[in-house]
Design a protein around this motif. Structure first.
Motif, short mmCIF file in Angstrom:
data_model
loop_
_atom_site.label_atom_id
_atom_site.label_comp_id
_atom_site.label_asym_id
_atom_site.label_seq_id
_atom_site.Cartn_x
_atom_site.Cartn_y
_atom_site.Cartn_z
N LEU A 1 -11.07 -1.30 4.41
CA LEU A 1 -10.06 -0.64 5.22
C LEU A 1 -8.64 -1.10 4.88
CD1 LEU A 1 -11.47 -0.45 8.87
CD2 LEU A 1 -11.13 1.41 7.26
N PHE A 2 -8.51 -2.26 4.25
CA PHE A 2 -7.20 -2.82 3.99
C PHE A 2 -7.01 -3.07 2.50
CE2 PHE A 2 -8.15 -3.83 8.38
CZ PHE A 2 -6.96 -3.51 9.01
N PRO A 3 -5.76 -3.00 2.04
CA PRO A 3 -5.48 -3.25 0.62
C PRO A 3 -5.92 -4.65 0.21
CG PRO A 3 -3.56 -2.34 1.74
CD PRO A 3 -4.53 -2.69 2.80
N GLU A 4 -6.40 -4.79 -1.00
CA GLU A 4 -6.89 -6.08 -1.47
C GLU A 4 -5.82 -7.16 -1.44
OE1 GLU A 4 -8.94 -6.00 -5.17
OE2 GLU A 4 -10.36 -4.46 -4.55
N GLU A 5 -4.54 -6.76 -1.63
CA GLU A 5 -3.49 -7.77 -1.70
C GLU A 5 -3.15 -8.40 -0.35
OE1 GLU A 5 -1.39 -3.70 -1.63
OE2 GLU A 5 -3.13 -4.62 -2.61
N ALA B 1 -10.17 4.26 1.75
CA ALA B 1 -9.21 3.33 2.33
C ALA B 1 -8.97 2.10 1.48
CB ALA B 1 -9.71 2.88 3.70
N ASP B 2 -9.74 1.91 0.39
CA ASP B 2 -9.56 0.67 -0.35
C ASP B 2 -8.26 0.64 -1.13
OD1 ASP B 2 -11.62 1.37 -3.25
OD2 ASP B 2 -10.67 2.72 -1.83
N HIS B 3 -7.53 1.74 -1.22
CA HIS B 3 -6.21 1.74 -1.84
C HIS B 3 -5.11 1.46 -0.82
CE1 HIS B 3 -7.83 3.10 -5.61
NE2 HIS B 3 -8.40 4.12 -5.01
N GLY B 4 -5.46 1.52 0.49
CA GLY B 4 -4.54 1.13 1.54
C GLY B 4 -3.51 2.17 1.94
N ARG B 5 -3.59 3.40 1.41
CA ARG B 5 -2.55 4.37 1.75
C ARG B 5 -2.60 4.77 3.22
NH1 ARG B 5 -4.53 6.49 -3.11
NH2 ARG B 5 -5.72 8.08 -1.97
#
Length: 429
Positions: free
Chosen positions: A336-340, A419-423
């Motif tokens: 659900l959230f960006p990896e960074e 969602a793994d890209h966080g947009r």
């Protein structure tokens, strides 16, 4: 012989090294709950000193979790994991030497546990956030489940191994084994290659990074509500661990009965971990919150109290659920959230849990004294159930679904997004 699909992540060398490293250090850490009590008492400490030392560890963890989350997102997570292992190896190694030399004092245990707790606060968010860097999205849940299953198993076997070591040698030897386990973990992590390093944005001030990570959660108020709901769950289940032995001691089987309940709970955790290797719910948050209702069982069954077999069965089912949905929730968070910013999000999750359960420990006995045992247990059961039911009414919680490609993202009647890209973090659902 082909590897089962649920264990296929072990074919990947980076994940295999991470899993082996965590397994070894988990075995070492599992020795400590039993060992440290006897080490402090044999060094001249009191039960009050034992409580103070364990409190120091908890305070160190809670105080440093936000810091650990920020730095695990700023730096290479591999380096953060290695540094945390090295710090814990040194802490426990020095403490073992002090015990061997008969120079260990309570303050040295307190300092060691505080520093080790701070190091673990760096390790925990980095450990969860590094998994998506070495495992594809479609295999995240089996990867998380295998790590969780190992943790559950070592928590069952650790006390027995600690008792064996204490029977044939001194507490210092068991603590030294723990130190060596972190050294081995360090060596294995040093060989781990991150094949998909996270792209990190330009570095800001520390508090700006911290704010950005937590703001990402706050923007999705339904997700923050989900974290807080599980914090309430941890607060309420703490009543079971405090009041359960009291109920058993009052003519319902005593220590033997409580041991049976604890063992069945541990077995349930292992069963839940095995189930998490395969079970992938279509609506992860809805399923997790619905399953959390099973936590009512242990508390409600103690209130009459029910026969021992019924309490033990309720505990086994509840703990199996906890292990299963824990890995489902971890996988959902990772996608659900960006990896960074995963480490910062994870640190918030852990902070809520680490504050909630000790608070429950502190409140349980006074509440039972004031309101009565039965009323307190039933109130704690209601405290578990009510938020879980209400939470699943939120549209945002229901919108989290498993997408056709097997990953977890946001889906509604109009659009589907990964969602793994966080947009999606900037959208209002």
């Amino acid at each position: 012989m082909p590897c089962p699909k649920s264990l296929s992540t072990l074919r990947e060398r980076p994940y295999r090294l991470l899993w082996t490293a965590r397994s070894i250090s988990a075995v070492g850490n599992a020795l400590m709950p039993v060992t440290v009590v006897f080490a402090i008492l044999r060094s001249g400490g009191s039960p009050l000193d034992v409580g103070a030392v364990l409190t120091c560890q908890a305070v160190g963890q809670v105080a440093m979790l936000p810091v650990g989350g920020v730095w695990a997102d700023r730096l290479s997570r591999k380096l953060v994991l290695m540094a945390a292992d090295a710090a814990q190896a040194v802490c426990y190694g020095l403490l073992a030497v002090m015990i061997f030399l008969h120079q260990a004092a309570v303050w040295q245990f307190a300092v060691t546990y505080t520093v080790a707790g701070m190091a673990f606060a760096f390790f925990t968010p980095a450990s969860r956030a590094v998994v998506p860097e070495i495992v594809g999205a479609e295999r995240l849940q089996p990867a998380n489940a295998l790590l969780g299953l190992t943790d559950s198993t070592t928590k069952v076997l650790g006390p027995a191994l600690a008792a064996l070591l204490l029977a044939v040698t001194t507490p210092g030897a068991a603590i030294l084994v723990n130190s060596l386990s972190f050294l081995l973990s360090f060596a294995l992590l040093a060989r781990m290659d991150l094949r998909r390093p996270v792209r990190r944005s330009g570095r800001q001030r520390f508090f700006a990074d911290l704010r950005d990570g937590w703001t990402a959660v706050a923007r999705r108020r339904w997700y923050l509500a989900n974290l807080l709901c599980w914090g309430v769950w941890n607060f309420a289940i703490a009543f079971f661990f405090v009041l359960g032995p009291v109920v058993m001691e009052r003519g319902h089987g005593g220590a033997t009965a409580w041991s049976v309940i604890v063992i069945t709970g541990a077995v349930g955790s292992i069963v839940g971990g095995l189930a998490a290797l395969h079970y992938r719910p279509r609506r992860p948050l809805v399923t997790a919150n619905a399953a959390a209702l099973l936590g009512i069982g242990p508390l409600a069954l103690l209130a009459p109290p029910a026969p021992l077999f019924a309490v033990a069965l309720g505990v086994a089912v509840a703990f199996a659920m906890t292990a299963l949905v824990g890995e489902v929730l971890a996988t959902t968070q990772q996608q659900l959230f960006p990896e960074e910013m995963l480490a910062r999000v994870s640190s918030l999750d852990w902070t809520i849990s680490l504050i909630a359960m000790p608070a429950g420990y502190a409140v349980a006995a006074p509440a039972a004294e004031f309101f009565g045992m039965r009323t307190t247990l039933l109130a704690a059961a209601a405290l578990i159930g009510t938020p879980c039911v209400l939470l699943n009414l939120l549209p945002g919680v229901r919108s989290v679904q498993r997408l056709p490609d097997g990953t977890i993202g946001i889906a509604d009647g109009r659009t589907r997004q990964q969602a793994d890209h966080g947009r999606h973090l900037m959208e209002r659902l």
